[in-house]
Enzyme design. Structure first.
Site, PDB file in Angstrom:
ATOM      1  N   GLU A  94      16.493  26.679 -16.973  1.00 30.16           N
ATOM      2  CA  GLU A  94      17.135  26.181 -18.184  1.00 30.16           C
ATOM      3  C   GLU A  94      17.019  24.668 -18.267  1.00 30.16           C
ATOM      4  O   GLU A  94      17.071  23.972 -17.255  1.00 30.16           O
ATOM      5  CB  GLU A  94      18.619  26.558 -18.168  1.00 30.16           C
ATOM      6  CG  GLU A  94      18.847  28.019 -18.426  1.00 30.16           C
ATOM      7  CD  GLU A  94      20.328  28.384 -18.365  1.00 30.16           C
ATOM      8  OE1 GLU A  94      20.690  29.364 -19.019  1.00 30.16           O
ATOM      9  OE2 GLU A  94      21.104  27.714 -17.682  1.00 30.16           O
ATOM     10  N   CYS A 107      18.366  17.104 -19.785  1.00 27.06           N
ATOM     11  CA  CYS A 107      18.698  17.376 -18.384  1.00 27.06           C
ATOM     12  C   CYS A 107      17.678  18.375 -17.837  1.00 27.06           C
ATOM     13  O   CYS A 107      17.601  19.499 -18.329  1.00 27.06           O
ATOM     14  CB  CYS A 107      20.121  17.935 -18.337  1.00 27.06           C
ATOM     15  SG  CYS A 107      20.632  18.390 -16.686  1.00 27.06           S
ATOM     16  N   CYS A 114      18.435  26.019  -5.219  1.00 26.62           N
ATOM     17  CA  CYS A 114      18.545  24.821  -4.375  1.00 26.62           C
ATOM     18  C   CYS A 114      18.953  25.265  -2.981  1.00 26.62           C
ATOM     19  O   CYS A 114      19.783  26.160  -2.834  1.00 26.62           O
ATOM     20  CB  CYS A 114      19.580  23.848  -4.939  1.00 26.62           C
ATOM     21  SG  CYS A 114      19.696  22.320  -3.959  1.00 26.62           S
ATOM     22  N   CYS A 118      25.730  23.031  -1.780  1.00 18.51           N
ATOM     23  CA  CYS A 118      27.002  22.333  -1.975  1.00 18.51           C
ATOM     24  C   CYS A 118      28.034  23.374  -2.416  1.00 18.51           C
ATOM     25  O   CYS A 118      27.722  24.275  -3.201  1.00 18.51           O
ATOM     26  CB  CYS A 118      26.861  21.221  -3.011  1.00 18.51           C
ATOM     27  SG  CYS A 118      25.658  19.978  -2.512  1.00 18.51           S
ATOM     28  N   CYS A 121      28.723  24.235  -6.311  1.00 18.75           N
ATOM     29  CA  CYS A 121      27.583  24.258  -7.241  1.00 18.75           C
ATOM     30  C   CYS A 121      27.004  25.660  -7.351  1.00 18.75           C
ATOM     31  O   CYS A 121      26.636  26.261  -6.338  1.00 18.75           O
ATOM     32  CB  CYS A 121      26.518  23.278  -6.741  1.00 18.75           C
ATOM     33  SG  CYS A 121      24.980  23.358  -7.683  1.00 18.75           S
ATOM     34  N   CYS A 343      27.378  20.934 -16.514  1.00 16.73           N
ATOM     35  CA  CYS A 343      26.862  20.642 -15.164  1.00 16.73           C
ATOM     36  C   CYS A 343      27.171  21.773 -14.217  1.00 16.73           C
ATOM     37  O   CYS A 343      28.289  22.265 -14.173  1.00 16.73           O
ATOM     38  CB  CYS A 343      27.597  19.451 -14.556  1.00 16.73           C
ATOM     39  SG  CYS A 343      27.260  17.946 -15.334  1.00 16.73           S
TER      40      CYS A 343
HETATM   41  N1  SAH Z   1      20.703  18.158  -6.654  1.00 15.45           N
HETATM   42  C1  SAH Z   1      20.978  16.982  -7.376  1.00 15.45           C
HETATM   43  C2  SAH Z   1      20.826  17.118  -8.887  1.00 15.45           C
HETATM   44  C3  SAH Z   1      21.327  18.382  -9.521  1.00 15.45           C
HETATM   45  S1  SAH Z   1      23.073  18.640  -9.559  1.00 15.45           S
HETATM   46  C4  SAH Z   1      22.344  16.446  -7.041  1.00 15.45           C
HETATM   47  O1  SAH Z   1      23.108  17.134  -6.368  1.00 15.45           O
HETATM   48  O2  SAH Z   1      22.614  15.311  -7.415  1.00 15.45           O
HETATM   49  C5  SAH Z   1      23.589  17.516 -10.849  1.00 15.45           C
HETATM   50  C6  SAH Z   1      25.062  17.123 -10.775  1.00 15.45           C
HETATM   51  O3  SAH Z   1      25.926  18.214 -11.164  1.00 15.45           O
HETATM   52  C7  SAH Z   1      25.478  16.733  -9.365  1.00 15.45           C
HETATM   53  O4  SAH Z   1      26.220  15.555  -9.359  1.00 15.45           O
HETATM   54  C8  SAH Z   1      26.300  17.912  -8.966  1.00 15.45           C
HETATM   55  O5  SAH Z   1      27.156  17.588  -7.946  1.00 15.45           O
HETATM   56  C9  SAH Z   1      26.985  18.299 -10.251  1.00 15.45           C
HETATM   57  N2  SAH Z   1      27.563  19.647 -10.194  1.00 15.45           N
HETATM   58  C10 SAH Z   1      27.052  20.737  -9.588  1.00 15.45           C
HETATM   59  N3  SAH Z   1      27.873  21.807  -9.755  1.00 15.45           N
HETATM   60  C11 SAH Z   1      28.906  21.381 -10.490  1.00 15.45           C
HETATM   61  C12 SAH Z   1      30.077  22.032 -11.001  1.00 15.45           C
HETATM   62  N4  SAH Z   1      30.296  23.325 -10.803  1.00 15.45           N
HETATM   63  N5  SAH Z   1      30.931  21.291 -11.731  1.00 15.45           N
HETATM   64  C13 SAH Z   1      30.677  19.986 -11.962  1.00 15.45           C
HETATM   65  N6  SAH Z   1      29.609  19.325 -11.509  1.00 15.45           N
HETATM   66  C14 SAH Z   1      28.732  20.012 -10.770  1.00 15.45           C
HETATM   67 FE1  SF4 Z   2      21.647  21.431  -4.800  1.00 16.41          FE
HETATM   68 FE2  SF4 Z   2      23.731  21.848  -6.379  1.00 16.41          FE
HETATM   69 FE3  SF4 Z   2      24.014  20.404  -4.146  1.00 16.41          FE
HETATM   70 FE4  SF4 Z   2      22.623  19.379  -6.234  1.00 16.41          FE
HETATM   71  S1  SF4 Z   2      24.826  19.887  -6.202  1.00 16.41           S
HETATM   72  S2  SF4 Z   2      22.048  19.365  -4.032  1.00 16.41           S
HETATM   73  S3  SF4 Z   2      21.679  21.272  -7.027  1.00 16.41           S
HETATM   74  S4  SF4 Z   2      23.477  22.595  -4.244  1.00 16.41           S
END
Ligand code: SAH
Ligand code: SF4
Length: 381
Positions: A94, A107, A114, A118, A121, A343
């Site tokens: 997406e 975006c 990934c 985290c 996420c 996000c």
């Molecule tokens: N992997 C990279 C880029 C993709 S994630 C990174 O981690 O920076 C893009 C942003 O969305 C990151 O700051 C991530 O922490 C945030 N994000 C991921 N899951 C989220 C969620 N459920 N709610 C709010 N922000 C989130």
């Molecule tokens: Fe990967 Fe999501 Fe962590 Fe970004 S926030 S590094 S996309 S697991």
């Protein structure tokens, strides 16, 4: 998108120049092709009418021009627009366009899934499928630019900014991401400002250090915690590269740029986890030596996450403490709620989920080198 043959879509100007010189042609052909593909959005080599018929024929035998199929195209009430694009191997990603009064932000995703896992996420929870190629990354800009081109000539309808905040960790797909950024900044392709293309990373330190050699785009760090103990829990990569080392690498990258730019610090606020007043104070102390702007992202819930979004009051209180400490702070507005475009909600279709992400995390925890981590990702550990 079918990946057979070299795809012109993902080739940088210097790669195209090499292709043409290998064909005994002048390098300026590269600029012509870039303009056709990216500035004019053609998807057929035969439409490149300033190339002779014979040259088009030779180009067709050396390369393909392969663009992704759009599986859906939805627009939310607030104008946020989302496409699902089919990539090779049955996967899909997406891409989201967010129009605002004076800019339009796209975006993009860099990987399918990934491996970094985290805890908050949903992309991380789906595991890792594969890297996107340079063509697949830039094709997200290609599709969006073409789709938006037909809409009214209003400023907010154009792509002025690109952020790597979709699926994936861009610095674990380094070469393809650098090639795609190169095309975003290239005058004959999208000609975006280097200040307006932002790579967001959870902190792959050796790759942040390498970036200074290869690009001058803007940088965002997904910090999410003011100390190592908490960050170890929610961003597992922190066990490999701690906060001090990560901030030092970001500061070095930014200080080597020709212009003055600040780091964007992303901080997802999770209720009761990292959103206490003490966390805000600790964060203010931590960032004292880092020229930055802080972007707070209220957690976007997804099924079985185990986390909650803090109340607006809690988010505002956190922000106010940072403002009082002298920081530039914004709370990211949730956009495209009705089409799940916020996000961490970009899911795409991650197929063939393997055990690789578990092996990857293990590699991080035992303190492996970057090369070992890379091989864990590709399943060769
Ligand atoms: N992997 C990279 C880029 C993709 S994630 C990174 O981690 O920076 C893009 C942003 O969305 C990151 O700051 C991530 O922490 C945030 N994000 C991921 N899951 C989220 C969620 N459920 N709610 C709010 N922000 C989130
Ligand atoms: Fe990967 Fe999501 Fe962590 Fe970004 S926030 S590094 S996309 S697991």
């Amino acid at each position: 998108m079918d990946n057979s043959g070299i795809n012109l879509l993902g080739m940088t100007r210097s790669q195209l120049e090499t292709l043409f010189s290998d064909m005994g042609e002048k390098p300026f052909r590269a600029r012509q092709v870039l303009k056709w593909v990216h500035a004019r959005g053609v998807n057929d080599i035969d439409q490149m009418t300033d190339l002779s018929k014979a040259l088009r024929q030779r180009l067709r035998s050396a390369a393909v021009l392969d663009v992704p199929e759009i599986l859906y195209d939805k627009t939310a009430k607030d104008g946020t627009r989302k496409w699902l694009m089919k990539m090779a191997g049955g996967s899909a990603v997406e891409t989201v366009f967010i129009p605002e009064a004076n800019r339009g932000t796209l975006c993009v995703s860099s990987q399918i899934g990934c491996a970094l896992d985290c805890s908050f996420c949903s992309t991380g929870k789906q595991g890792f499928n594969r890297d996107l190629s340079a063509a697949e990354i830039i094709s997200q800009v290609w599709v969006a630019a073409k789709a938006l081109e037909g809409t009214e000539e209003r400023r907010e309808r154009r792509i002025t900014n690109v952020v790597f905040m979709g699926m994936g960790e861009p610095l674990l797909n380094y070469d393809a991401v650098m090639a795609a950024i190169n095309l975003m900044l290239e005058d004959n392709a999208y000609g975006l400002s280097k200040r307006r293309v932002t790579l967001s990373t959870s902190g792959v330190v050796p790759a942040i250090r390498q970036m200074a050699e290869d690009t001058d785009c803007s940088l965002a760090l997904s910090l999410h915690a003011p100390n190592d103990a908490l960050r170890d829990e929610i961003v597992p990569l922190n066990k490999k590269y701690g906060i001090a080392e990560t901030l030092a690498a970001c500061n070095d990258y930014l200080s080597r740029l020709a212009d003055k730019r600040r780091l964007t610090v992303e901080y997802t606020l999770i209720n009761g986890v990292n959103d206490h007043a003490d966390h805000a104070r600790e964060l203010a102390d931590l960032l004292r030596q880092t020229p930055c702007k802080i972007n707070l992202i209220p957690f976007n819930p997804f099924p079985n996450s185990g986390y909650e979004r803090p109340s607006n009051n809690r988010c505002h209180h956190f922000r106010d403490l940072l403002l009082a400490a002298g920081y530039n702070v914004t709370i990211r507005k949730t956009r495209g709620d009705d089409i799940d475009a916020a996000c961490g909600q970009l899911v795409g279709q991650v197929q063939d989920k393997t055990r690789r992400s578990e092996r990857f995390i293990k590699a991080v925890q035992i303190g492996s080198t970057a090369a070992e981590i890379a091989s864990a990702r590709t399943g060769r550990l």
